[in-house]
Structures are given as structure tokens and as C-alpha cells.
Design a protein around this motif. Structure first.
Motif, short mmCIF file in Angstrom:
data_model
loop_
_atom_site.label_atom_id
_atom_site.label_comp_id
_atom_site.label_asym_id
_atom_site.label_seq_id
_atom_site.Cartn_x
_atom_site.Cartn_y
_atom_site.Cartn_z
N LYS A 141 0.83 -1.22 0.00
CA LYS A 141 0.00 0.00 0.00
C LYS A 141 0.85 1.26 0.00
CE LYS A 141 -4.67 -0.71 1.68
NZ LYS A 141 -5.62 -0.43 2.74
N ALA A 142 1.99 1.18 0.69
CA ALA A 142 2.87 2.35 0.77
C ALA A 142 3.86 2.38 -0.40
CB ALA A 142 3.63 2.34 2.09
N GLY A 143 3.79 1.36 -1.25
CA GLY A 143 4.69 1.31 -2.40
C GLY A 143 6.10 0.89 -2.04
N THR A 144 6.25 0.29 -0.84
CA THR A 144 7.58 -0.12 -0.41
C THR A 144 7.83 -1.62 -0.56
OG1 THR A 144 6.70 0.00 1.86
CG2 THR A 144 8.09 1.82 1.15
N VAL A 145 6.83 -2.34 -1.07
CA VAL A 145 7.06 -3.72 -1.53
C VAL A 145 6.84 -3.67 -3.04
CG1 VAL A 145 6.30 -6.13 -1.47
CG2 VAL A 145 6.27 -4.78 0.63
N THR A 146 7.93 -3.73 -3.79
CA THR A 146 7.83 -3.52 -5.23
C THR A 146 9.02 -4.13 -5.97
OG1 THR A 146 7.81 -1.80 -6.96
CG2 THR A 146 8.95 -1.25 -4.93
N PRO A 147 8.80 -4.61 -7.20
CA PRO A 147 9.92 -5.09 -8.00
C PRO A 147 10.69 -3.92 -8.62
CG PRO A 147 7.86 -5.42 -9.18
CD PRO A 147 7.50 -4.86 -7.83
N ASN A 148 10.04 -2.73 -8.67
CA ASN A 148 10.66 -1.57 -9.30
C ASN A 148 11.44 -0.75 -8.27
OD1 ASN A 148 11.37 0.68 -10.80
ND2 ASN A 148 9.39 0.84 -11.83
N LEU A 149 12.64 -1.20 -7.97
CA LEU A 149 13.45 -0.56 -6.92
C LEU A 149 13.83 0.87 -7.27
CD1 LEU A 149 15.82 -3.51 -5.91
CD2 LEU A 149 13.78 -2.70 -4.70
N ALA A 150 14.26 1.09 -8.51
CA ALA A 150 14.73 2.43 -8.91
C ALA A 150 13.64 3.48 -8.70
CB ALA A 150 15.19 2.42 -10.37
N GLN A 151 12.41 3.17 -9.11
CA GLN A 151 11.31 4.13 -8.95
C GLN A 151 10.99 4.37 -7.49
OE1 GLN A 151 7.64 3.11 -11.00
NE2 GLN A 151 6.51 4.71 -9.95
N ALA A 152 10.93 3.29 -6.70
CA ALA A 152 10.61 3.42 -5.28
C ALA A 152 11.64 4.28 -4.55
CB ALA A 152 10.52 2.05 -4.63
N ILE A 153 12.92 4.02 -4.83
CA ILE A 153 14.00 4.77 -4.16
C ILE A 153 13.96 6.23 -4.58
CG2 ILE A 153 16.50 5.00 -3.93
CD1 ILE A 153 16.55 1.84 -4.41
N ALA A 154 13.77 6.48 -5.89
CA ALA A 154 13.74 7.86 -6.40
C ALA A 154 12.61 8.65 -5.75
CB ALA A 154 13.57 7.86 -7.92
N GLU A 155 11.43 8.03 -5.60
CA GLU A 155 10.28 8.73 -5.00
C GLU A 155 10.52 9.04 -3.53
OE1 GLU A 155 6.87 6.29 -5.83
OE2 GLU A 155 6.58 7.16 -7.82
N ILE A 156 11.12 8.09 -2.82
CA ILE A 156 11.41 8.31 -1.39
C ILE A 156 12.41 9.45 -1.23
CG2 ILE A 156 12.50 7.31 0.67
CD1 ILE A 156 11.32 4.55 -0.43
N LYS A 157 13.44 9.45 -2.04
CA LYS A 157 14.46 10.50 -1.96
C LYS A 157 13.89 11.86 -2.38
CE LYS A 157 18.16 7.99 -0.80
NZ LYS A 157 19.01 8.25 0.38
N ALA A 158 12.85 11.82 -3.24
CA ALA A 158 12.24 13.08 -3.72
C ALA A 158 11.26 13.65 -2.70
CB ALA A 158 11.53 12.84 -5.04
N GLY A 159 10.94 12.90 -1.66
CA GLY A 159 10.03 13.42 -0.63
C GLY A 159 8.74 12.66 -0.48
#
Length: 230
Positions: A141-159
Motif C-alpha cells: 500500500k505504501a509502495g515499499t514492496v515492489t519489484p521496481n526498486l529504482a522508482q521506489a527509491i527515487a520517489e522516497i528520496k524526492a520526498g
């Protein structure tokens, strides 16, 4: 409760009986900030739901337009062949069983967000009792279980921030720093409150947003009229 001189001075600026328009509230929060450091501005939203019922849960994640002003450390659980990919994408730590063991044996929590690939949740699940209470357990639900690591990390770093109800049906979220100024805080607020309204459960009855308060780390709370369109 003992209140310092700065807090008392700041509190004089705020009319506790007043519901402020959001723009005025953030101007007031910035004006009332007296600390020698760049204070975090938080939003506390009380909802007319009952978090004990599964069909009244309110939870999600959004990227704030201006971020939170804080650099968040990301830990990624993935298979060995994806560790380099995770680190290249901006993760601060990446690993598997080795990191599970480090958390279990050393009580290691030098990170702010945990991301996991779906094939690692069997392993990560063992950390539920350690990560859960700290709000660090990865979830789809929070988008932190995902096969798309690059997108998840980029979004977290972006805020990207996660919002969820606590046991008293309140959502607590950082929405920036005092140095952002009222305009940027207002834009972050609009994004967060919009997401909370959109996430209203069908089972929720009566007034949905009961109260909304913003405050800086050391400053007084300012009540916002959150039911007024922004």
C-alpha cells in the motif's frame, strides 16, 4: 507543563479558538518559529473513522511537491543479484539475510525507510515485531514492496511520505521545514490533505475531517479549517 520563554512568546501570536485558513496558518507557523535550527512543520489530522475496523483504515503514500526537507536513508531487501542495482539507484543499504541478522542481533535502525522486493517478504516478515512498531515494515500500500526498486527509491528520496492512522484515529505527517516558507508548505499541505480526502473509506460516516492542526517542532499548534476548499 513547563514552557520556555520562546514558546510563550510564540503562543501569544496564535488565537487557540480560531480556525485559520491554511495559507494564514502556515504564515503564522513560520512567524512563530523561534528555534535556532530549521524546525520541521507537521500536520496532525483527526478523522471521523474507527481504525479498529479494517474497512475504515486510511493509509497511503504520496510524493510531496517540495519534499520534506529531510534526506531519508533507504534500506533495501533484495536478492544478491539486485544489490548493486539498488545501491546505484540511491539506496543507502542493500542486502538480504545478512541485514535481517544485523537487525535481529544488533538492534540496528540507522535508516528511515525500508523497501523490499516481493520475493524477499518471506524473509523480511520475520522482522515484523521489530520493524512494525517503528512504522518501518514494507507494505504494498505504501509502495515499499515492489519489484521496481529504482522508482521506489527515487520517489522516497524526492520526498515521498507515508500517511496512516494511529490508534487514536489521527494522521501525523511532516510536510516540510520552516525555511520552505508559507507558499511551499501550503502546496505540500494541499497534496497531503487531497490524498487523505481521496482515501476516505466508504464505511466512514458523518464528518470525515474532525480537526486539523499544524505546528513546528518547538512552536504552538495552529488550527486549520481543513473542510474549506483550498
Amino acid at each position: 507543563m513547563f514552557r520556555g520563554k520562546n514558546y510563550k512568546e510564540s503562543a501569544k501570536l496564535v488565537d487557540k479558538s480560531n480556525l485559520y485558513d491554511a495559507q494564514d496558518a502556515f504564515a503564522l507557523v513560520c512567524q512563530a518559529s523561534k528555534a535556532k535550527f530549521d524546525e520541521t512543520v507537521e500536520l496532525h489530522v483527526k478523522l471521523g473513522v474507527d481504525s479498529r475496523h479494517a474497512d475504515q483504515q486510511v493509509r497511503g503514500a504520496i510524493v510531496l511537491p517540495h519534499g520534506t526537507g529531510k534526506t531519508r536513508r533507504v534500506l533495501v531487501f533484495c536478492k544478491p543479484e539486485r544489490e548493486e542495482e539498488a545501491l546505484a539507484a540511491g539506496a543507502d543499504f542493500a542486502g538480504g539475510q545478512d541485514l535481517v541478522q544485523k537487525i535481529q542481533t544488533e538492534n540496528w535502525f540507522d535508516y528511515d525507510v525500508v523497501v523490499a522486493t516481493p520475493d524477499m517478504m518471506g524473509v523480511v516478515g520475520r522482522l515484523g515485531k521489530l520493524l512494525g512498531p517503528k512504522g518501518l515494515m514494507p507494505s504494498p500500500k505504501a509502495g515499499t514492496v515492489t519489484p521496481n526498486l529504482a522508482q521506489a527509491i527515487a520517489e522516497i528520496k524526492a520526498g515521498k511520505i507515508e500517511y496512516r492512522l494511529d490508534k487514536t484515529n489521527i494522521i501525523h505527517c511532516p510536510i516540510g521545514k520552516v525555511s520552505f516558507g508559507p507558499e511551499k508548505l501550503m502546496e505540500n499541505y494541499q497534496t497531503l490533505i487531497g490524498a487523505i480526502v481521496k482515501a476516505k473509506p466508504a464505511a466512514a460516516k458523518g464528518q470525515y475531517i474532525r480537526s486539523c492542526v499544524t505546528a513546528s517542532t518547538m512552536g504552538p499548534g495552529v488550527k486549520i479549517n481543513a473542510n474549506k476548499p483550498v
